[in-house]
Write a protein that holds these residues in place. Structure first.
Motif, PDB file in Angstrom:
ATOM      1  N   PRO A 148       6.104   1.327  -7.866  1.00  8.22           N
ATOM      2  CA  PRO A 148       7.439   0.796  -8.185  1.00  8.22           C
ATOM      3  C   PRO A 148       8.449   1.126  -7.086  1.00  8.22           C
ATOM      4  O   PRO A 148       8.400   2.202  -6.481  1.00  8.22           O
ATOM      5  CB  PRO A 148       7.795   1.511  -9.495  1.00  8.22           C
ATOM      6  CG  PRO A 148       6.477   1.913 -10.080  1.00  8.22           C
ATOM      7  CD  PRO A 148       5.609   2.250  -8.902  1.00  8.22           C
ATOM      8  N   ALA A 149       9.365   0.188  -6.837  1.00  8.24           N
ATOM      9  CA  ALA A 149      10.389   0.388  -5.818  1.00  8.24           C
ATOM     10  C   ALA A 149      11.616  -0.422  -6.180  1.00  8.24           C
ATOM     11  O   ALA A 149      11.550  -1.366  -6.967  1.00  8.24           O
ATOM     12  CB  ALA A 149       9.863  -0.012  -4.441  1.00  8.24           C
ATOM     13  N   ALA A 162      13.238  -1.064   0.588  1.00  8.23           N
ATOM     14  CA  ALA A 162      13.092  -0.688  -0.816  1.00  8.23           C
ATOM     15  C   ALA A 162      12.840   0.801  -0.906  1.00  8.23           C
ATOM     16  O   ALA A 162      12.112   1.376  -0.078  1.00  8.23           O
ATOM     17  CB  ALA A 162      11.937  -1.451  -1.456  1.00  8.23           C
ATOM     18  N   ASP A 163      13.462   1.446  -1.889  1.00  3.43           N
ATOM     19  CA  ASP A 163      13.253   2.861  -2.149  1.00  3.43           C
ATOM     20  C   ASP A 163      12.101   3.024  -3.133  1.00  3.43           C
ATOM     21  O   ASP A 163      12.094   2.409  -4.207  1.00  3.43           O
ATOM     22  CB  ASP A 163      14.531   3.493  -2.712  1.00  3.43           C
ATOM     23  CG  ASP A 163      15.672   3.440  -1.716  1.00  3.43           C
ATOM     24  OD1 ASP A 163      15.413   3.644  -0.514  1.00  3.43           O
ATOM     25  OD2 ASP A 163      16.815   3.168  -2.138  1.00  3.43           O
ATOM     26  N   SER A 179      16.112  -6.400  -8.705  1.00  2.49           N
ATOM     27  CA  SER A 179      15.902  -5.451  -7.607  1.00  2.49           C
ATOM     28  C   SER A 179      14.605  -4.659  -7.783  1.00  2.49           C
ATOM     29  O   SER A 179      14.194  -3.934  -6.880  1.00  2.49           O
ATOM     30  CB  SER A 179      17.083  -4.480  -7.514  1.00  2.49           C
ATOM     31  OG  SER A 179      17.188  -3.715  -8.711  1.00  2.49           O
ATOM     32  N   ASP A 180      13.951  -4.807  -8.938  1.00  3.73           N
ATOM     33  CA  ASP A 180      12.728  -4.051  -9.197  1.00  3.73           C
ATOM     34  C   ASP A 180      11.509  -4.799  -8.647  1.00  3.73           C
ATOM     35  O   ASP A 180      11.225  -5.934  -9.050  1.00  3.73           O
ATOM     36  CB  ASP A 180      12.534  -3.835 -10.705  1.00  3.73           C
ATOM     37  CG  ASP A 180      13.582  -2.909 -11.283  1.00  3.73           C
ATOM     38  OD1 ASP A 180      14.046  -2.018 -10.544  1.00  3.73           O
ATOM     39  OD2 ASP A 180      13.953  -3.096 -12.458  1.00  3.73           O
ATOM     40  N   ILE A 181      10.815  -4.163  -7.729  1.00  2.58           N
ATOM     41  CA  ILE A 181       9.616  -4.759  -7.151  1.00  2.58           C
ATOM     42  C   ILE A 181       8.467  -3.751  -7.207  1.00  2.58           C
ATOM     43  O   ILE A 181       8.657  -2.595  -7.605  1.00  2.58           O
ATOM     44  CB  ILE A 181       9.834  -5.209  -5.687  1.00  2.58           C
ATOM     45  CG1 ILE A 181      10.055  -3.987  -4.781  1.00  2.58           C
ATOM     46  CG2 ILE A 181      10.981  -6.203  -5.591  1.00  2.58           C
ATOM     47  CD1 ILE A 181      10.001  -4.337  -3.291  1.00  2.58           C
ATOM     48  N   LEU A 182       7.286  -4.198  -6.822  1.00  2.00           N
ATOM     49  CA  LEU A 182       6.126  -3.330  -6.684  1.00  2.00           C
ATOM     50  C   LEU A 182       5.604  -3.477  -5.264  1.00  2.00           C
ATOM     51  O   LEU A 182       5.462  -4.598  -4.757  1.00  2.00           O
ATOM     52  CB  LEU A 182       5.033  -3.702  -7.686  1.00  2.00           C
ATOM     53  CG  LEU A 182       5.368  -3.496  -9.164  1.00  2.00           C
ATOM     54  CD1 LEU A 182       4.289  -4.126 -10.048  1.00  2.00           C
ATOM     55  CD2 LEU A 182       5.493  -2.007  -9.484  1.00  2.00           C
ATOM     56  N   VAL A 183       5.348  -2.360  -4.635  1.00  2.00           N
ATOM     57  CA  VAL A 183       4.807  -2.340  -3.277  1.00  2.00           C
ATOM     58  C   VAL A 183       3.307  -2.047  -3.380  1.00  2.00           C
ATOM     59  O   VAL A 183       2.908  -1.043  -3.973  1.00  2.00           O
ATOM     60  CB  VAL A 183       5.500  -1.285  -2.398  1.00  2.00           C
ATOM     61  CG1 VAL A 183       4.881  -1.255  -0.998  1.00  2.00           C
ATOM     62  CG2 VAL A 183       6.997  -1.562  -2.319  1.00  2.00           C
ATOM     63  N   GLY A 184       2.491  -2.928  -2.821  1.00  2.00           N
ATOM     64  CA  GLY A 184       1.046  -2.785  -2.925  1.00  2.00           C
ATOM     65  C   GLY A 184       0.414  -2.310  -1.635  1.00  2.00           C
ATOM     66  O   GLY A 184       0.845  -2.678  -0.541  1.00  2.00           O
TER      67      GLY A 184
END
Length: 356
Positions: free
Chosen positions: A243-244, A251-252, A269-274
């Motif tokens: 989660p970021a 992205a933090d 603003s909520d994303i997932l970094v894979g």
């Protein structure tokens, strides 16, 4: 050989829709694998192509001919089942010849066809044996032989390897792929095993809940998944998703630190970094990209590589180390994945972020 086209194909059981208007074109001579979890509609789709399930809507065309109302025997296709479906009281030769039961060939022509198929599949020494005297892999070859002997326009495989042990599965995977290369017959193969899909397919069709999520070559699906489900389903071990929160240019991360994010649009603003475990390696000098530190919780030694599970920020992250480098449980390690090997997904829609 033949093309197979599915046009807005639907299957309902009462009020429940299990296949939701899917479209798919399979080229002449192509080996296509339908993959997805149990209940995703892949076997139902295969059975509709075979004529073993009535369709509720849409069209199926084989070599340009609409076959919606044709009986299975009239579609010029052959199906290989999960449970072999060979007759225990018949010899191998008789089981293979059963595929010619309705043909008008002479006995001599049938015998010649059976011997030819047996030779192709390495079954010649076993023609007089009963199935009980065969191994699981040999029985599956008999089932394939019974399909082959008809010289069909297309082969349909419904999870044919799931009853075999790991070693036999690998062997049969190779044999089926070699057979397809030799015959060039259009083939549709159903499995829930993504390794089978990756190693056998010309193209993979990823299905979920009766819908097609993505179609592409194995490498296309591995490198450019269009959503979280495909990203996690294709590739082993499964992709890490962290989660970021988006901010200008980056992205933090929930596990600490930040990453640069290519300019893209997201619904929130909520994303997932894979990051795939194979791209996340131990290092303390990472340049731009993803850097994660944590405590080693589990180590899986595979010989060629070592999979390392670390606990970081309340999440388990899987990285990869060289096979001879085996970290200790409890050791603190830092892993890094380069920026060009990262994936970004909208957490709300689960879709890959589209670069603008």
């Amino acid at each position: 050989m033949a093309t197979i086209e599915l046009d807005r194909l639907v299957k309902r059981y009462g009020q429940t829709t299990v296949v939701h208007g899917i479209d798919l074109s399979i080229r002449d001579g192509e080996f296509v694998v339908l993959v997805g979890p149990s209940g995703c509609g892949k076997s139902t789709t295969l059975r509709m192509i075979a004529g073993l399930e009535e369709i509720s809507g849409g069209e199926i065309r084989i070599d340009g001919r609409v076959v919606n109302d044709l009986q299975p025997k009239d579609r010029n296709i052959a199906m290989v089942f999960q449970n072999y479906a060979i007759y225990p009281h018949m010899s191998v030769a008789e089981n293979i010849a059963f595929g010619l039961y309705r043909s008008k060939l002479s006995k001599a022509e049938k015998r010649q066809r059976v011997e030819q198929v047996a030779g192709t599949l390495g079954l010649t020494p076993y023609l007089e044996r009963r199935p009980s005297a065969l191994s699981g892999g040999q029985r599956q070859r008999v089932a394939i032989g019974r399909a082959m002997v008809r010289d069909p326009a297309a082969f349909l495989f419904d999870e044919p390897l799931s009853n075999l042990d790991a070693q036999l599965r690998t062997q049969m995977r190779i044999e089926i792929k070699r057979l397809h290369h030799r015959l060039g017959t259009t083939s549709v193969f159903v499995t829930h095993d993504q390794v089978e899909a990756m190693t056998m397919a010309d193209r993979i069709v990823v299905m979920r809940d009766g819908r097609i999520l993505q179609v592409g070559t194995p490498l296309e699906l591995y490198e450019k998944p269009v959503d979280i489900f495909t990203a996690r389903f294709i590739g082993s071990p499964t992709m890490n998703l962290i989660p970021a929160s988006l901010r200008d240019g980056g992205a933090d991360l929930s596990v600490g630190g930040s990453v640069r994010v290519p300019h893209a649009t997201a619904t929130t603003s909520d994303i997932l970094v894979g990051a795939r475990p194979q791209d996340l390696i131990p290092t303390s000098n990472g340049a731009q990209g993803l850097t994660v530190s944590g405590t080693v919780a589990v180590v899986e030694t595979l010989g060629s590589e070592t999979l390392v599970h670390i606990e970081s920020g309340g999440q388990t992250i899987i990285g990869s180390a060289p096979g001879r480098e085996i970290p200790r449980i409890g050791e603190h390690l830092t892993f890094h994945a380069p920026a060009e090997r990262l994936y970004f997904f909208d957490k709300a829609t689960e879709k890959a972020l589209a670069a603008q």
